[in-house]
Design a protein around this motif. Sequence first.
Motif, PDB file in Angstrom:
ATOM      1  N   LYS A   9       0.832  -1.206   0.000  1.00  0.00           N
ATOM      2  CA  LYS A   9       0.000   0.000   0.000  1.00  0.00           C
ATOM      3  C   LYS A   9       0.863   1.251   0.000  1.00  0.00           C
ATOM      4  O   LYS A   9       0.594   2.212  -0.739  1.00  0.00           O
ATOM      5  N   SER A  10       1.916   1.246   0.812  1.00  0.00           N
ATOM      6  CA  SER A  10       2.818   2.397   0.850  1.00  0.00           C
ATOM      7  C   SER A  10       3.509   2.602  -0.493  1.00  0.00           C
ATOM      8  O   SER A  10       3.663   3.734  -0.962  1.00  0.00           O
TER       9      SER A  10
ATOM     10  N   ARG B 130       2.790 -11.291  -5.340  1.00  0.00           N
ATOM     11  CA  ARG B 130       2.452 -10.623  -6.603  1.00  0.00           C
ATOM     12  C   ARG B 130       0.940 -10.416  -6.725  1.00  0.00           C
ATOM     13  O   ARG B 130       0.491  -9.381  -7.241  1.00  0.00           O
ATOM     14  N   SER B 131       0.154 -11.365  -6.242  1.00  0.00           N
ATOM     15  CA  SER B 131      -1.301 -11.189  -6.304  1.00  0.00           C
ATOM     16  C   SER B 131      -1.755 -10.055  -5.392  1.00  0.00           C
ATOM     17  O   SER B 131      -2.678  -9.302  -5.739  1.00  0.00           O
ATOM     18  N   VAL B 132      -1.118  -9.902  -4.238  1.00  0.00           N
ATOM     19  CA  VAL B 132      -1.459  -8.787  -3.338  1.00  0.00           C
ATOM     20  C   VAL B 132      -1.060  -7.459  -3.974  1.00  0.00           C
ATOM     21  O   VAL B 132      -1.792  -6.461  -3.892  1.00  0.00           O
ATOM     22  N   TRP B 133       0.102  -7.427  -4.630  1.00  0.00           N
ATOM     23  CA  TRP B 133       0.555  -6.211  -5.323  1.00  0.00           C
ATOM     24  C   TRP B 133      -0.457  -5.815  -6.397  1.00  0.00           C
ATOM     25  O   TRP B 133      -0.845  -4.645  -6.510  1.00  0.00           O
ATOM     26  N   GLN B 134      -0.881  -6.773  -7.186  1.00  0.00           N
ATOM     27  CA  GLN B 134      -1.859  -6.492  -8.241  1.00  0.00           C
ATOM     28  C   GLN B 134      -3.183  -6.017  -7.651  1.00  0.00           C
ATOM     29  O   GLN B 134      -3.829  -5.112  -8.202  1.00  0.00           O
ATOM     30  N   THR B 135      -3.588  -6.590  -6.518  1.00  0.00           N
ATOM     31  CA  THR B 135      -4.838  -6.184  -5.872  1.00  0.00           C
ATOM     32  C   THR B 135      -4.813  -4.717  -5.484  1.00  0.00           C
ATOM     33  O   THR B 135      -5.774  -3.963  -5.744  1.00  0.00           O
ATOM     34  N   TYR B 136      -3.714  -4.276  -4.880  1.00  0.00           N
ATOM     35  CA  TYR B 136      -3.650  -2.889  -4.421  1.00  0.00           C
ATOM     36  C   TYR B 136      -3.548  -1.919  -5.595  1.00  0.00           C
ATOM     37  O   TYR B 136      -4.057  -0.792  -5.505  1.00  0.00           O
ATOM     38  N   TRP B 137      -2.891  -2.324  -6.668  1.00  0.00           N
ATOM     39  CA  TRP B 137      -2.858  -1.442  -7.835  1.00  0.00           C
ATOM     40  C   TRP B 137      -4.258  -1.307  -8.424  1.00  0.00           C
ATOM     41  O   TRP B 137      -4.695  -0.209  -8.791  1.00  0.00           O
ATOM     42  N   LEU B 138      -4.990  -2.420  -8.526  1.00  0.00           N
ATOM     43  CA  LEU B 138      -6.354  -2.365  -9.036  1.00  0.00           C
ATOM     44  C   LEU B 138      -7.268  -1.567  -8.109  1.00  0.00           C
ATOM     45  O   LEU B 138      -8.142  -0.820  -8.568  1.00  0.00           O
TER      46      LEU B 138
ATOM     47  N   LEU C 234       0.696  -5.345 -16.638  1.00  0.00           N
ATOM     48  CA  LEU C 234       1.789  -4.589 -17.271  1.00  0.00           C
ATOM     49  C   LEU C 234       2.506  -3.718 -16.237  1.00  0.00           C
ATOM     50  O   LEU C 234       3.738  -3.633 -16.237  1.00  0.00           O
ATOM     51  N   GLU C 235       1.744  -3.068 -15.363  1.00  0.00           N
ATOM     52  CA  GLU C 235       2.352  -2.243 -14.318  1.00  0.00           C
ATOM     53  C   GLU C 235       3.186  -3.099 -13.373  1.00  0.00           C
ATOM     54  O   GLU C 235       4.276  -2.696 -12.955  1.00  0.00           O
ATOM     55  N   MET C 236       2.679  -4.261 -13.028  1.00  0.00           N
ATOM     56  CA  MET C 236       3.423  -5.149 -12.134  1.00  0.00           C
ATOM     57  C   MET C 236       4.704  -5.638 -12.789  1.00  0.00           C
ATOM     58  O   MET C 236       5.739  -5.775 -12.135  1.00  0.00           O
ATOM     59  N   GLU C 237       4.642  -5.900 -14.078  1.00  0.00           N
ATOM     60  CA  GLU C 237       5.836  -6.343 -14.801  1.00  0.00           C
ATOM     61  C   GLU C 237       6.936  -5.289 -14.764  1.00  0.00           C
ATOM     62  O   GLU C 237       8.118  -5.603 -14.677  1.00  0.00           O
ATOM     63  N   VAL C 238       6.539  -4.028 -14.797  1.00  0.00           N
ATOM     64  CA  VAL C 238       7.506  -2.933 -14.833  1.00  0.00           C
ATOM     65  C   VAL C 238       8.017  -2.568 -13.440  1.00  0.00           C
ATOM     66  O   VAL C 238       9.213  -2.325 -13.244  1.00  0.00           O
ATOM     67  N   LYS C 239       7.117  -2.556 -12.446  1.00  0.00           N
ATOM     68  CA  LYS C 239       7.452  -1.962 -11.153  1.00  0.00           C
ATOM     69  C   LYS C 239       7.722  -2.966 -10.035  1.00  0.00           C
ATOM     70  O   LYS C 239       8.245  -2.582  -8.988  1.00  0.00           O
ATOM     71  N   PHE C 240       7.348  -4.220 -10.218  1.00  0.00           N
ATOM     72  CA  PHE C 240       7.496  -5.161  -9.113  1.00  0.00           C
ATOM     73  C   PHE C 240       8.958  -5.383  -8.754  1.00  0.00           C
ATOM     74  O   PHE C 240       9.296  -5.532  -7.566  1.00  0.00           O
ATOM     75  N   GLU C 241       9.830  -5.408  -9.741  1.00  0.00           N
ATOM     76  CA  GLU C 241      11.254  -5.604  -9.457  1.00  0.00           C
ATOM     77  C   GLU C 241      11.810  -4.447  -8.628  1.00  0.00           C
ATOM     78  O   GLU C 241      12.622  -4.646  -7.715  1.00  0.00           O
ATOM     79  N   ASP C 242      11.378  -3.225  -8.939  1.00  0.00           N
ATOM     80  CA  ASP C 242      11.802  -2.067  -8.144  1.00  0.00           C
ATOM     81  C   ASP C 242      11.273  -2.177  -6.719  1.00  0.00           C
ATOM     82  O   ASP C 242      11.967  -1.813  -5.759  1.00  0.00           O
TER      83      ASP C 242
END
Length: 553
Positions: free
Chosen positions: A392-393, A482-490, A514-522
């Motif tokens: 979330k942060s 990754r599923s939690v990351w996608q949930t918060y972006w959505l 697409l956003e997760m592919e770009v930003k998850f590594e960061d």
Amino acid sequence: MLNNSCVLLKCGVRSNDVSCSGRAIWIETGYEEKDIASSLKIAGHKSPLKLQAEMSYPLQLSFTGLAFESSKTRTRKKARPFQTLCSSSVQHPNLQEKPDNEVVLLERYGNGTAKRYTLDDAVQLQGILEQNGSDNHSFKDSRLSEAGLSWLPDILKDFILPSGFPGSVSDDYLQYMMLQFPTNITGWICHTLVTSSLLKACHDPLGAVGAGSFTGTAAAASAAAIRWVSKDGIGAIGRLFIGGRFGDLFDDDPKQWRMYADFIGSAGSIFDLVTQVYPAYFLPLASLGNLTKAVARGLKDPSFRVIQNHFAVSGNLGEVAAKEEVWEVGAQLLGLALGILILDTPGLVKSFPLLLSTWMSMRLLHLWLRYQTLSVLRFDTINLKRARILIKSYILQSLVLGCVDCNRDENILSWETFTRPRIIFGVPLEEMIGGERSVAKIKMLLKLYAKEKHVLVVNQQKTDFEVFVSFKVGATSMSVLRSVWQTYWLHKNWKSHDNPSSDSDYDQLAQSLLEMEVKFEDFMQQLDAAGWDTSQINLKVPRKISIEELGHV
């Protein structure tokens, strides 16, 4: 001229002379500099004051020489003090120009102190004892944590703290133990009051536990023993149930389950207290109380093992557990003593309302102290609560919180069911597609999530934002993250169908991937930089339902 008493330390010496190749060695024997220079010239040095130094560290030794050796003769001389200086300077235009108070080495001790060795103006090796002698930030933080016990003698510190403290345990160890000590004291005071009620319920004119129709002392004693052991046996069933049914819960959130254990234990103690009012129902009330407290213990013990493992950063789990016993026994003795003093208060023994109010006050204090104790824990592992806070942060501020801030924001008492946005893991495929048996929709989802180990959809039948997640065979904790990351972006960017400019569900899901592919590594790199242990991600994959693709879509 130094004649035969010339002292030269050889570095790369030829077989038949005393010339030094490349390393500057200055030996002070009490002779004047011109005499040393003359001797060095004899050894083949035209400019003895310009000597190269290749030593990686400066080092100075001071001792008494007993014998000196040249390349030609071996002569034993009278012992005299001398010093040897190996300097790391590249050029020495003048041997009398020496570094002022140059640090040679830092020696650290097990009690957290350190000694810094320096070279003074007289080329003497001096040791300076420092209380906070570390340049390392974590070492300073650990030393500050020890300040709370600075008044204790060293022998007592060694008795109650693990060896190598503070470096052998996590930084939150001492603060936790200092808060747990009064917590355990209040717990043992409550135990004393509860035991008093049980014993009063046991007492009747015949001295038996619910003796009723028993008239003989032997029969009454036998009945008392049977009923007392029976309540313990019923209580043991609770521990058996917890360990067998809920054993996989404690690694994820030990703080929450340790707190719940105290709540459940408090409820069990209430049953024990009321046995004093209803002695005829001693066995069912005491058995129910024992069962409840056994359930609490089944939650407490595994949770605390996880906490102890968190403290044992040096692999010293056994010692950490042993020292915890020292603190526990000390609190037990003090708590029992205070409980006895409370029971000796005039009128308290005969008045059940007064006894109940005293117990309630101590129990509420105990629960408050327990909450404060668990709040100081700073786990660097990632569970679902901390993953939600961190993601979330990052989604809202592009910033990952550190361990201290994230653990402070973590709600110990919250249930996952009441956390928003709501995520339901392990949903059947039929429920995910909303009851539609559309082959096209299933193919579309499988194609969209071809590179992922999870499938996520937004539940359109709820007014509040809610997602369904199902995992494929081979999914790991990283898949859950990754599923939690996608949930918060959505959740941040989702546009409902009421919005005329909204895209289709499929397009919004595709954009989130697409956003997760770009930003998850960061995001993962920021986790590492913030001090999180990304190798310990405690996000369990539901195993009851999983998707396996048997062919190409």
